[in-house]
Design a protein around this motif. Structure first.
Motif, PDB file in Angstrom:
ATOM      1  N   GLY A   1     -10.506 -43.371  25.284  1.00 18.13           N
ATOM      2  CA  GLY A   1      -9.153 -42.994  24.883  1.00 18.13           C
ATOM      3  C   GLY A   1      -8.946 -42.987  23.382  1.00 18.13           C
ATOM      4  N   GLU A   2      -9.950 -43.453  22.630  1.00 17.82           N
ATOM      5  CA  GLU A   2      -9.836 -43.412  21.173  1.00 17.82           C
ATOM      6  C   GLU A   2      -9.868 -41.964  20.682  1.00 17.82           C
ATOM      7  N   VAL A   3      -9.202 -41.735  19.555  1.00 16.94           N
ATOM      8  CA  VAL A   3      -9.179 -40.397  18.976  1.00 16.94           C
ATOM      9  C   VAL A   3     -10.584 -39.986  18.562  1.00 16.94           C
ATOM     10  N   ARG A   4     -10.980 -38.778  18.932  1.00 19.37           N
ATOM     11  CA  ARG A   4     -12.323 -38.286  18.633  1.00 19.37           C
ATOM     12  C   ARG A   4     -12.304 -37.291  17.473  1.00 19.37           C
ATOM     13  N   GLU A   5     -13.425 -37.227  16.754  1.00 24.10           N
ATOM     14  CA  GLU A   5     -13.567 -36.215  15.719  1.00 24.10           C
ATOM     15  C   GLU A   5     -13.814 -34.842  16.330  1.00 24.10           C
ATOM     16  N   LEU A   6     -14.429 -34.807  17.508  1.00 27.18           N
ATOM     17  CA  LEU A   6     -14.705 -33.555  18.221  1.00 27.18           C
ATOM     18  C   LEU A   6     -13.990 -33.609  19.567  1.00 27.18           C
ATOM     19  N   PRO A   7     -12.666 -33.426  19.585  1.00 27.04           N
ATOM     20  CA  PRO A   7     -11.902 -33.618  20.824  1.00 27.04           C
ATOM     21  C   PRO A   7     -12.280 -32.642  21.931  1.00 27.04           C
ATOM     22  N   GLU A   8     -12.856 -31.482  21.568  1.00 26.15           N
ATOM     23  CA  GLU A   8     -13.178 -30.477  22.589  1.00 26.15           C
ATOM     24  C   GLU A   8     -14.547 -30.709  23.222  1.00 26.15           C
ATOM     25  N   ALA A   9     -15.324 -31.630  22.672  1.00 23.28           N
ATOM     26  CA  ALA A   9     -16.707 -31.816  23.113  1.00 23.28           C
ATOM     27  C   ALA A   9     -16.769 -32.660  24.382  1.00 23.28           C
ATOM     28  N   PRO A  10     -17.769 -32.418  25.244  1.00 25.55           N
ATOM     29  CA  PRO A  10     -17.960 -33.268  26.428  1.00 25.55           C
ATOM     30  C   PRO A  10     -18.181 -34.723  26.038  1.00 25.55           C
ATOM     31  N   ALA A  11     -17.961 -35.624  26.990  1.00 19.50           N
ATOM     32  CA  ALA A  11     -18.065 -37.059  26.707  1.00 19.50           C
ATOM     33  C   ALA A  11     -19.458 -37.457  26.256  1.00 19.50           C
ATOM     34  N   GLY A  12     -20.488 -36.723  26.675  1.00 15.45           N
ATOM     35  CA  GLY A  12     -21.849 -37.080  26.309  1.00 15.45           C
ATOM     36  C   GLY A  12     -22.262 -36.632  24.926  1.00 15.45           C
ATOM     37  N   VAL A  13     -21.408 -35.870  24.244  1.00 16.91           N
ATOM     38  CA  VAL A  13     -21.741 -35.347  22.914  1.00 16.91           C
ATOM     39  C   VAL A  13     -21.226 -36.299  21.843  1.00 16.91           C
TER      40      VAL A  13
END
Length: 376
Positions: A176-188
């Motif tokens: 749930g933390e903010v990601r730098e690559l929000p569109e990327a799959p969880a494994g990336v």
């Protein structure tokens, strides 16, 4: 050397260099301008090798990437997106799909379980793939000598370590933390370096077990706006590539390219650490690193540098800097590489007009004092 087939051949192709260049890199054929399914370019170098020598392995070849892919429809300037995304072509009309997610690549190589539901359950319970083959491993060890037992243990440890790293990435990206690559799959991984190293590790594991002998790995996308803070500049890749010829702009783009190339020693060290008979995996491998773009600011495809690494079963001497004559097609270098790899019955490749000697004993370089021999 020159990647001339990436240049426009008609007025309506002008400006579309970024959207056809990738398809040219390993084919050296000119892509048909289309946004439909009637794509056409040429069979790529890696697939020519896979078709000849990769059929005895479980997976003839694998295609990996770092950036997002969009293989449906058109991208820009009248070119289908597969030209931008794919550097591997099984035939002139058959681009091969690329894998971005390390989990997907890992499962393709090592996944066990009869159905996708069974594999999903294993991931949900965080069980290792090694748990499913422990009985077979115990039986195999009983038939091995002491040295081979050590090698097998080391290999299984490496598999488990890569699996753990993928699990950590997935847990972090699903928290749930903010990601730098929000569109990327969880494994990336959000980290470029972490992503690249995982992909390198997966390739090394596959080579060590002879699951496949051929990888292509697209480490960037021409029109990408990704930033690489670790490089020393926060300028996005594509804007940085159009540097305007200014000193500051050229330095920014240089830092990004230098950062990308700095990933290679990790892979080289990994391959060198894998014992293969009386030698190591690096000595038995050929790695080609480069680009079909010479001066991205001008969309120029001339004087593009290539790096060739590894000894290709000791067929390459290494420690050479070859300055090709102006106008030499890059296809000449790749035709010579294919001869080195055993396809010496090939007389032409792409727009080749000859061979480029990769084992020169006398080398002409423009500024000898800048040449430094590297030790790997």
């Amino acid at each position: 050397t020159d990647a001339r087939e990436a240049e426009p051949t008609s007025p309506n192709e002008i400006g579309g260099d970024h959207f056809r260049s990738s398809a040219v890199f390993l084919t050296h054929m000119h892509p048909r301008q289309t946004e439909g399914s009637d794509v056409k370019v040429g069979t790529s170098l890696d697939q020519m090798y896979a078709q000849r020598f990769g059929q005895d392995t479980p997976i003839p070849s694998m295609q990996l990437c770092i950036e997002n892919v969009d293989q449906a429809g058109g991208c820009a300037y009248g070119y289908a997106c597969v030209y931008t995304d794919s550097i591997s072509w099984a035939s002139p009309s058959e681009p091969l799909p690329v894998i971005r997610d390390p989990r997907v690549a890992f499962e393709k190589l090592f996944g066990v379980g009869g159905t996708s539901a069974e594999r999903a359950e294993r991931r949900r319970t965080r069980r290792s793939i090694l748990d499913f083959v422990s009985g077979e491993m115990a039986s195999l060890k009983g038939a091995l000598g002491p040295e081979d037992k050590v090698r097998l243990d080391r290999y299984l440890t490496d598999i488990r370590e890569v699996e753990r790293r993928i699990q950590r990435v997935e847990a972090r990206n699903s928290s749930g933390e903010v990601r730098e690559l929000p569109e990327a799959p969880a494994g990336v991984p959000d980290s470029f370096a972490e992503h690249v190293k995982l992909m390198f590790d997966i390739q090394a594991l596959a080579f060590a077990a002879d699951i496949t002998r051929v990888f292509s790995f697209k480490m960037g996308r021409d029109g990408s706006s990704r930033t690489y803070p670790e490089s020393g500049t926060d300028k996005p890749f594509h804007p940085a590539s159009h540097h305007g010829g200014t000193e500051r702009g050229v330095k920014d783009f240089n830092m990004i390219n230098k950062y990308h190339v700095s990933m290679l020693p990790y892979f080289l060290d990994k391959l060198k650490s894998i014992q293969e008979g009386e030698s190591n995996m690096l000595d038995k491998t050929m790695i080609i690193y480069g680009s079909p773009m010479g001066d991205s600011n001008l969309h120029n495809h001339r004087r593009c540098p290539l790096i060739v690494l590894g000894k290709a079963e000791n067929r390459l001497a290494g420690n050479l800097h070859i300055k090709a004559p102006d106008g030499t097609p890059m296809a000449n270098a790749m035709l010579s590489m294919m001869h080195t790899l055993g396809l010496d019955d090939m007389t032409a490749f792409g727009d080749s007009n000859g061979l480029l000697n990769l084992n020169l004993s006398l080398i002409h370089i423009s500024e000898p004092t800048r040449l430094r021999r590297s030790r790997m």
